[in-house]
Structures are given as structure tokens and as C-alpha cells.
Motif scaffolding. Structure first.
Motif, PDB file in Angstrom:
ATOM      1  N   PHE A   1      47.502  52.731  39.350  1.00  0.00           N
ATOM      2  CA  PHE A   1      47.871  52.083  38.099  1.00  0.00           C
ATOM      3  C   PHE A   1      49.104  52.757  37.498  1.00  0.00           C
ATOM      4  CE2 PHE A   1      47.665  51.331  33.563  1.00  0.00           C
ATOM      5  CZ  PHE A   1      47.378  49.989  33.504  1.00  0.00           C
TER       6      PHE A   1
ATOM      7  N   MET B   1      49.289  47.254  39.612  1.00  0.00           N
ATOM      8  CA  MET B   1      48.449  47.501  38.430  1.00  0.00           C
ATOM      9  C   MET B   1      47.166  46.685  38.488  1.00  0.00           C
ATOM     10  SD  MET B   1      51.335  47.576  35.476  1.00  0.00           S
ATOM     11  CE  MET B   1      50.153  47.680  34.169  1.00  0.00           C
TER      12      MET B   1
ATOM     13  N   ALA C   1      42.976  47.987  39.064  1.00  0.00           N
ATOM     14  CA  ALA C   1      41.788  47.587  38.319  1.00  0.00           C
ATOM     15  C   ALA C   1      40.713  47.069  39.263  1.00  0.00           C
ATOM     16  CB  ALA C   1      42.150  46.528  37.281  1.00  0.00           C
TER      17      ALA C   1
ATOM     18  N   ASN D   1      38.827  49.921  40.816  1.00  0.00           N
ATOM     19  CA  ASN D   1      37.913  50.418  39.795  1.00  0.00           C
ATOM     20  C   ASN D   1      36.652  49.569  39.727  1.00  0.00           C
ATOM     21  OD1 ASN D   1      38.369  52.672  38.410  1.00  0.00           O
ATOM     22  ND2 ASN D   1      39.528  51.758  36.751  1.00  0.00           N
ATOM     23  N   LEU D   2      36.860  48.260  39.632  1.00  0.00           N
ATOM     24  CA  LEU D   2      35.736  47.347  39.448  1.00  0.00           C
ATOM     25  C   LEU D   2      34.775  47.416  40.625  1.00  0.00           C
ATOM     26  CD1 LEU D   2      37.584  44.255  37.967  1.00  0.00           C
ATOM     27  CD2 LEU D   2      35.798  45.565  36.852  1.00  0.00           C
TER      28      LEU D   2
ATOM     29  N   PHE E   1      32.941  50.876  40.702  1.00  0.00           N
ATOM     30  CA  PHE E   1      31.889  50.933  39.683  1.00  0.00           C
ATOM     31  C   PHE E   1      30.723  50.037  40.079  1.00  0.00           C
ATOM     32  CE2 PHE E   1      35.210  52.146  36.383  1.00  0.00           C
ATOM     33  CZ  PHE E   1      34.785  53.451  36.340  1.00  0.00           C
TER      34      PHE E   1
ATOM     35  N   LEU F   1      27.088  51.476  40.307  1.00  0.00           N
ATOM     36  CA  LEU F   1      26.059  51.058  39.366  1.00  0.00           C
ATOM     37  C   LEU F   1      24.998  50.187  40.028  1.00  0.00           C
ATOM     38  CD1 LEU F   1      28.493  50.023  36.528  1.00  0.00           C
ATOM     39  CD2 LEU F   1      26.868  51.885  36.357  1.00  0.00           C
TER      40      LEU F   1
ATOM     41  N   ASN G   1      25.186  46.925  40.522  1.00  0.00           N
ATOM     42  CA  ASN G   1      25.120  45.520  40.141  1.00  0.00           C
ATOM     43  C   ASN G   1      26.395  44.800  40.553  1.00  0.00           C
ATOM     44  OD1 ASN G   1      27.086  45.488  38.076  1.00  0.00           O
ATOM     45  ND2 ASN G   1      25.594  46.126  36.553  1.00  0.00           N
TER      46      ASN G   1
ATOM     47  N   ALA H   1      28.220  42.436  39.038  1.00  0.00           N
ATOM     48  CA  ALA H   1      29.153  41.857  38.070  1.00  0.00           C
ATOM     49  C   ALA H   1      30.584  42.302  38.344  1.00  0.00           C
ATOM     50  CB  ALA H   1      28.725  42.254  36.662  1.00  0.00           C
TER      51      ALA H   1
ATOM     52  N   PHE I   1      33.908  40.054  39.081  1.00  0.00           N
ATOM     53  CA  PHE I   1      35.099  40.240  38.244  1.00  0.00           C
ATOM     54  C   PHE I   1      36.320  40.460  39.139  1.00  0.00           C
ATOM     55  CE2 PHE I   1      36.252  42.307  33.895  1.00  0.00           C
ATOM     56  CZ  PHE I   1      37.440  41.594  33.881  1.00  0.00           C
TER      57      PHE I   1
ATOM     58  N   LEU J   1      33.335  39.627  29.423  1.00  0.00           N
ATOM     59  CA  LEU J   1      34.683  40.097  29.749  1.00  0.00           C
ATOM     60  C   LEU J   1      35.339  39.242  30.825  1.00  0.00           C
ATOM     61  CD1 LEU J   1      34.265  43.974  29.760  1.00  0.00           C
ATOM     62  CD2 LEU J   1      35.209  42.538  27.979  1.00  0.00           C
ATOM     63  N   VAL J   2      34.540  38.825  31.831  1.00  0.00           N
ATOM     64  CA  VAL J   2      35.117  38.069  32.939  1.00  0.00           C
ATOM     65  C   VAL J   2      35.687  36.744  32.429  1.00  0.00           C
ATOM     66  CG1 VAL J   2      34.708  37.081  35.200  1.00  0.00           C
ATOM     67  CG2 VAL J   2      33.466  39.102  34.513  1.00  0.00           C
TER      68      VAL J   2
ATOM     69  N   PHE K   1      38.744  37.202  30.216  1.00  0.00           N
ATOM     70  CA  PHE K   1      39.971  37.495  30.955  1.00  0.00           C
ATOM     71  C   PHE K   1      40.505  36.243  31.639  1.00  0.00           C
ATOM     72  CE2 PHE K   1      42.158  39.201  34.788  1.00  0.00           C
ATOM     73  CZ  PHE K   1      43.207  39.772  34.124  1.00  0.00           C
TER      74      PHE K   1
ATOM     75  N   LEU L   1      47.047  45.974  31.776  1.00  0.00           N
ATOM     76  CA  LEU L   1      46.422  46.920  30.850  1.00  0.00           C
ATOM     77  C   LEU L   1      45.032  46.443  30.446  1.00  0.00           C
ATOM     78  CD1 LEU L   1      49.383  47.714  28.447  1.00  0.00           C
ATOM     79  CD2 LEU L   1      48.384  49.241  30.118  1.00  0.00           C
TER      80      LEU L   1
ATOM     81  N   VAL M   1      42.934  44.328  31.978  1.00  0.00           N
ATOM     82  CA  VAL M   1      41.908  44.317  33.016  1.00  0.00           C
ATOM     83  C   VAL M   1      41.524  45.748  33.401  1.00  0.00           C
ATOM     84  CG1 VAL M   1      43.365  44.135  35.063  1.00  0.00           C
ATOM     85  CG2 VAL M   1      41.154  43.095  35.084  1.00  0.00           C
ATOM     86  N   PHE M   2      42.478  46.680  33.318  1.00  0.00           N
ATOM     87  CA  PHE M   2      42.129  48.075  33.591  1.00  0.00           C
ATOM     88  C   PHE M   2      41.199  48.609  32.502  1.00  0.00           C
ATOM     89  CE2 PHE M   2      42.835  52.596  34.409  1.00  0.00           C
ATOM     90  CZ  PHE M   2      42.767  52.603  35.788  1.00  0.00           C
TER      91      PHE M   2
ATOM     92  N   MET N   1      39.196  46.831  30.706  1.00  0.00           N
ATOM     93  CA  MET N   1      37.899  46.172  30.894  1.00  0.00           C
ATOM     94  C   MET N   1      37.125  46.821  32.031  1.00  0.00           C
ATOM     95  SD  MET N   1      38.733  42.149  30.461  1.00  0.00           S
ATOM     96  CE  MET N   1      38.860  41.380  28.853  1.00  0.00           C
ATOM     97  N   SER N   2      37.823  47.223  33.108  1.00  0.00           N
ATOM     98  CA  SER N   2      37.120  47.834  34.229  1.00  0.00           C
ATOM     99  C   SER N   2      36.512  49.174  33.811  1.00  0.00           C
ATOM    100  CB  SER N   2      38.064  48.005  35.414  1.00  0.00           C
ATOM    101  OG  SER N   2      38.930  49.087  35.216  1.00  0.00           O
ATOM    102  N   LEU N   3      37.231  49.933  32.966  1.00  0.00           N
ATOM    103  CA  LEU N   3      36.662  51.197  32.475  1.00  0.00           C
ATOM    104  C   LEU N   3      35.433  50.926  31.615  1.00  0.00           C
ATOM    105  CD1 LEU N   3      39.832  53.222  31.480  1.00  0.00           C
ATOM    106  CD2 LEU N   3      38.412  53.492  33.497  1.00  0.00           C
TER     107      LEU N   3
ATOM    108  N   TYR O   1      33.450  48.416  31.796  1.00  0.00           N
ATOM    109  CA  TYR O   1      32.359  48.010  32.679  1.00  0.00           C
ATOM    110  C   TYR O   1      31.752  49.224  33.367  1.00  0.00           C
ATOM    111  CZ  TYR O   1      30.251  46.418  37.022  1.00  0.00           C
ATOM    112  OH  TYR O   1      29.406  46.240  38.067  1.00  0.00           O
ATOM    113  N   GLY O   2      32.603  50.139  33.814  1.00  0.00           N
ATOM    114  CA  GLY O   2      32.098  51.328  34.495  1.00  0.00           C
ATOM    115  C   GLY O   2      31.232  52.184  33.587  1.00  0.00           C
TER     116      GLY O   2
ATOM    117  N   GLY P   1      28.096  49.388  32.540  1.00  0.00           N
ATOM    118  CA  GLY P   1      27.363  48.685  33.573  1.00  0.00           C
ATOM    119  C   GLY P   1      27.158  47.218  33.315  1.00  0.00           C
ATOM    120  N   SER P   2      27.914  46.658  32.371  1.00  0.00           N
ATOM    121  CA  SER P   2      27.750  45.234  32.114  1.00  0.00           C
ATOM    122  C   SER P   2      29.076  44.648  31.668  1.00  0.00           C
ATOM    123  CB  SER P   2      26.696  45.015  31.037  1.00  0.00           C
ATOM    124  OG  SER P   2      26.672  43.645  30.712  1.00  0.00           O
ATOM    125  N   THR P   3      29.218  43.336  31.861  1.00  0.00           N
ATOM    126  CA  THR P   3      30.423  42.683  31.358  1.00  0.00           C
ATOM    127  C   THR P   3      30.122  41.819  30.150  1.00  0.00           C
ATOM    128  OG1 THR P   3      30.098  40.877  32.914  1.00  0.00           O
ATOM    129  CG2 THR P   3      31.585  42.631  33.590  1.00  0.00           C
TER     130      THR P   3
ATOM    131  N   PHE Q   1      43.687  51.166  26.073  1.00  0.00           N
ATOM    132  CA  PHE Q   1      44.201  50.164  27.008  1.00  0.00           C
ATOM    133  C   PHE Q   1      44.045  48.758  26.429  1.00  0.00           C
ATOM    134  CE2 PHE Q   1      43.994  53.199  30.651  1.00  0.00           C
ATOM    135  CZ  PHE Q   1      45.281  52.976  31.102  1.00  0.00           C
TER     136      PHE Q   1
END
Lengths: 101, 492
Positions: free
Chosen positions: A16, A39, A43, A46-47, A50, A54, A56, A58, A62, B131-132, B135, B174, B176-177, B179-181, B183-184, B187-189, B214
């Protein structure tokens, strides 16, 4: 040493940062498009990382949407780039100064 | 369940119909597509209107007031319906104006279908609580407007579109990054699930702050808050005027709806609110000051309107800052922001359409070009005057009501928040100068000019917007209560 979720997140952060640096420092529009892809894909890493950490799904869903959106964005970006090139005969944004910054 | 989605279905069907019918028409007959999309927007607007009515009635009767579906992906509450009204109203005005403003352009089918698709994305963004979906909806609207900005393929248009695209894509990265954090960490969107997970979080995590930064930066680019604003003046100046109207009046409002949903539902944990409210307070203060001060120096009207719209975004950002205060009712501050979003959409959209009406006669958008416009195009000049006075916040115009409401909220918050209220007043006074300069040029400058026949449909769009501005200014009660109810439905 095993690969943990931390390593993936570190990789994503590095990617990123490279993308953001490339976008902000270069004035060549093609290189900017490439940086944007970096960039968005950071992401995605990352998704997915994670998501598997985790347990799951989702995050993977995404990521699939993000990939599709990145493709659409690249398509429209290339089209605008082409139109820009036909008008100005350059893709260097520093030389394109019709509008006052 | 599907009844709640009917307006979106109508817009989607009409957008696709425009594309397909476009292929069967000769170049001269493509004006029909504009009328077709107008019909679609009017039908959807009527449906959303009846949705708003039934939701208000249900609220008065204290029944369940929202519909959630697709396993909590989206939620149709009065808040969403309020924003859908704003987006559809702007789309209606823009399409009505475009029928005249793009009369000499090619590619009408693409133009109208892109406007409809962008509206569709905004409507989904208003309903999204995931979030999905948020976005995807934001990107649907953004990518459509990238193409719209380059629609004329001329030199200023493509340059404007390129700048808009680069910044827009950067902000998407920015967002989506961030949002990914998020989510991490949680554990949910789903925004509600994120809120639950965060309130269970025992200590403050620095990654959370990173995600917040972000998201603020990403959406900050989309609302053109200082220091993320530099694309807006170039894009609004270079893009065709009806597209600028659409960008300033609708596209920017979509970013606000996303910000409100994310920050008020998902990130409203008490520990966190203090952090981001401070960030928003700083953003609001510099955004409104810089936007209005730089607007003073502009000689191009579209560019001046762009800076003024940066300043106006600052007024809305005040509302986010006020949320950390315990003194002020949350509904009052958010309702004030919602009302300002509505009034600003109408008056700024109208002002850009007035510039479009002028450029129909090859009148440029420089200040000197507008000399004598009051005698040359009287309807355009008169409505432009109304929009500018309303933007400045003169009483009995819509802009006054919403600014006054924001001011009331910041005074109620008291303390340091009073500074934001005082800045709001100072900036309004500053802004009066550059708005009045345009009015002076239109009526008290220029030699003998001949009166011209004004484009009919553009004039209709301008008059509708002007009447709305005056109506909200003179009879604000129903609109104030609508925005307060919309604000309260966000939390119920």
C-alpha cells in the motif's frame, strides 16, 4: 518460524505504501494507474488474510468485489487516459496545465 | 420486501433501457433518451415520496420504522429515504437542464444512462449498512461520474476527468484499506456488528485509530475537505456545467451519507468519538476558512462555486465535531447537517445549472463574461441571484435556515464548539463579498446587450430549484422536522 497473519498485514502495508508513494511522486498518468492497482490489491491481501485468520468468509467476498471494482476502475481510467492523450499528445500531468492549479 | 426497493429497480430498469434504446436510434432522435430518463426519475421520486410519507406516519404512530433485508445488508429508514430524495431531486434538475445544455453534444445515450447509474449507486449508498455494499455503491457512483466528467472529450474536460479519476481512485484505495483494517479488528463487515465488537474491545487499539484516519482521509477526498480538496476546483471548472452541478450537488452528498453511517453507527464507541470528533473539528475549521478565503480570489465563476462548495462542506463537517459534546442533542446536530446537505444540494446544483444556461449562448464562465447577464438572460440571472444569496445565508432563503440550525447546535454545545459557530458566521460574511460581486456584474456592468430567448427546459429546472430555495426559506418548519426525524431514525 511460521507465517502468521501479521506477516500478511505487513506485506499489505508495504504494498500500500509503495502504491501511495508511486501515486503521489510520479506525474506519468500510466504509472499512476499502476500505483492505484497496487493500493487496491494491498487491501485485498489484507482482506483475505484476515478472512482466513478469523475463519469467516466475509473478507473473501469483499475481496472478490474489490477485484471487480478495480477492473472497472482501470477500464474507465484507461479510457480517460486515451482521451487525454489524444488531446494533449502527452500523458505527463506536469505538462498538462489547461486548468490553473 | 421488494416494495422498499422499487425506486432503485425503476432507476436500474430505465438506465438499462436507455442504453439499449440508444442503439436503435438515429443521432437526431436521441433527445428522446433524455425524456425517457426524466420519466424514470420522476416515477422513482414519486415512489420515494410515498415511502417518506408512510415512514413519517409510522414514526408518529411509534411503529417499527425501518425495513432491513438481504441479511442486514441494507436498511430503508427515514434517513436513507431523506438522502434518496436529495439524490433524485438533483438528478431530476440535472437531467432537465441537460436536455438543453447537451443538445449539441453526441453520445446522449451514454450520458443519460451514466447519470442514472450514478444516481442508483448513490441511492444504494444511502441504504447500505454493510461495508461491502457501501463500498460497491460508492464506487458505482464514482466510476460513473469519472466518465461523465470526460463526456465532452475536449481539452479541459479530459484534464479535469484525469485529475478527478486519479484522486477518486486514490481515495477508494484509502477507503478500502481502512475498511479492511476495520474488518480485521472486528471480524465483521456489518456496521452494527462492528459497533458491538468495538464496544467489547477493552482497550484502545492504535490500528483502530489508523483505520479511522484512513476512512476520514478517503471520504475527505470525496467531500473535498481541506487538505484533500485540490481536485475539486479543477474538476468543477473543466467538466461540463451540468456534470459539475451533479458532482457538487449529489456526488459529494453521497460521501456525507457514507461518513454519517460509518461514524455514527459503527464507530460511535465513546472512547473513539472523542478522537475522531477532534479530527473533524480541525477539518471543519480549516475547510470552511480556506474554501471561503480562496474563493475571494477567483475570477472564474465555476471555480469560485467550487471553492464555495468546499467551504459549505466545512459547515456540514461542524456537525461531526459536535457529536463529542454532551451538551447538545444528537438529533439536533445531525438534523442540522442533513438540512444543510439538502439546501446546499438545491442551491449549488441550481447555481451550476445557471452557468450551464449561460454557456448555452457561448457565454464563458469568467466573471467579465457575466457582465450584463441581467438584461441578456433575465430568468437565469434572477435565479442565479437567488441561489447566490441563499448560499451566502441571507434570511428568507433556504441557506439561512440550515446555517442557522448548525449555528444553534454549536451554540447549544457551548465551550470550545462556540469557536466553530463563530467561524461559521465570519465565513458567511466573507462569502457574501464574492457572491455579491457576481450579482453586481450581472446587473450593474456591461453595455447594451440584446435580450435572448432562454432555453426553456433549463429555465424550468432553474425556476423549480429557485422556488424550492424560497419555499424552504419562508416555510422551514416541515423541512426542519423532516430532517430531525430522519436524524433520529438513524439510531432507532
Amino acid at each position: 518460524m511460521s507465517v502468521t497473519v501479521f506477516h500478511y498485514v505487513f506485506l499489505a502495508t508495504v504494498l500500500f505504501s509503495i502504491g501511495a508513494y508511486g501515486l503521489l511522486s510520479s506525474r506519468n498518468a500510466v504509472r499512476m494507474l499502476m500505483s492505484i492497482e497496487l493500493m487496491l490489491n494491498a487491501a485485498n491481501i489484507n482482506l483475505v488474510a484476515f478472512s482466513s485468520y478469523l475463519g469467516n468468509l466475509a473478507g473473501q467476498a469483499f475481496a472478490a468485489f474489490t477485484i471487480a471494482i478495480a477492473a472497472a476502475e482501470a477500464g474507465v481510467g484507461m479510457a480517460i487516459l486515451l482521451a487525454l492523450y489524444r488531446n494533449f499528445r502527452t500523458v505527463n500531468l506536469r505538462e498538462i496545465k489547461e486548468l490553473r492549479w | 420486501m421488494l416494495e422498499a426497493l422499487m425506486p432503485e429497480l425503476v432507476i436500474a430498469v430505465f438506465a438499462l433501457a436507455v442504453i439499449f434504446i440508444d442503439m436503435t436510434l438515429r443521432e437526431d432522435d436521441k433527445e428522446f433518451l433524455g425524456y425517457l430518463s426524466l420519466v424514470g426519475v420522476v416515477i422513482a421520486l414519486a415512489m420515494v415520496f410515498s415511502q417518506a410519507k408512510s415512514l413519517l406516519a409510522a414514526m408518529a404512530a411509534k411503529q417499527a420504522i425501518q425495513v432491513s433485508f438481504f441479511s442486514g445488508l441494507m436498511r430503508v429508514d427515514l434517513f436513507a429515504v431523506f438522502f434518496k430524495l436529495v439524490f433524485l431531486l438533483v438528478a431530476l434538475l440535472v437531467i432537465l437542464g441537460s436536455l438543453d445544455a447537451t443538445r449539441r453534444d453526441k453520445y446522449k445515450g451514454e450520458y443519460y444512462s451514466l447519470v442514472l447509474f450514478a444516481t442508483l449507486g448513490m441511492m444504494f449508498a444511502a441504504m447500505a449498512v454493510d461495508l461491502v455494499l457501501l463500498f460497491v455503491a460508492v464506487e458505482l457512483a464514482s466510476i460513473s461520474t469519472f466518465a461523465l466528467a470526460a463526456f465532452r472529450k475536449n481539452r479541459p474536460g479530459t484534464e479535469a476527468a484525469m485529475k478527478y479519476f486519479v484522486i477518486g481512485a486514490f481515495s477508494s484505495g484509502l477507503i478500502v484499506f481502512g475498511m479492511s483494517l476495520l474488518y480485521g479488528l472486528t471480524g465483521s463487515t456489518n456496521l452494527y456488528a462492528i459497533a458491538d465488537a468495538l464496544s467489547a474491545l477493552s482497550e484502545f487499539h492504535w490500528v483502530l485509530l489508523l483505520a479511522v484516519i484512513f476512512l476520514i482521509a478517503g471520504f475527505g477526498y470525496k467531500v473535498a475537505a481541506v487538505p484533500f480538496h485540490m481536485w475539486a476546483p479543477d474538476t468543477y471548472q473543466g467538466a461540463p456545467s451540468p456534470v459539475s452541478a451533479f458532482l457538487a450537488a449529489a456526488s459529494k452528498k453521497m460521501a456525507f451519507v457514507a461518513l454519517l453511517r460509518i461514524f455514527l453507527i459503527a464507530l460511535s464507541v465513546p472512547v473513539l468519538v472523542k478522537e475522531w470528533a477532534l479530527l473533524f473539528a480541525i477539518l471543519a475549521a480549516i475547510t470552511m476558512t480556506l474554501g471561503n478565503v480562496v474563493a475571494l480570489a477567483q475570477t472564474n465563476i465555476k471555480r469560485m462555486l467550487a471553492y464555495s462548495s468546499i467551504g459549505q462542506a466545512g459547515y456540514v463537517l461542524i456537525v461531526f465535531a459536535l457529536l463529542a459534546s454532551t451538551q447538545v442533542n444528537v438529533n439536533l446536530s445531525i438534523g442540522a447537517g442533513l438540512l444543510h446537505i439538502l439546501t446546499h444540494a438545491i442551491m449549488k446544483g441550481g447555481a451550476f445549472l445557471a452557468v450551464a444556461a449561460a454557456s448555452y449562448y457561448m457565454i464563458g464562465s469568467n466573471l467579465e463574461d457575466f457582465a450584463g447577464l441581467g438584461r441578456r438572460l433575465p430568468v437565469t440571472a434572477l435565479t442565479m441571484t437567488i441561489f447566490l444569496l441563499s448560499l451566502a445565508g441571507i434570511p428568507f432563503f433556504a441557506g439561512f435556515v440550515s446555517k442557522f440550525m448548525i449555528l444553534t447546535a454549536s451554540v447549544a454545545a457551548g465551550g470550545a464548539y462556540l469557536i466553530l459557530g463563530i467561524l461559521l458566521i465570519i465565513n458567511s460574511v466573507v462569502s457574501l463579498y464574492y457572491y455579491a460581486r457576481v450579482i453586481r456584474y450581472m446587473y450593474f456592468a456591461g453595455g447594451d446587450v440584446k435580450r435572448e430567448r432562454e432555453p426553456l427546459l433549463l429555465s424550468v429546472a432553474l425556476v423549480i430549484a429557485a422556488l424550492l430555495v424560497i419555499y424552504i426559506g419562508v416555510f422551514p418548519d416541515s423541512f426542519v422536522s423532516l430532517s430531525l426525524n430522519a436524524a433520529s431514525s438513524l439510531f432507532s
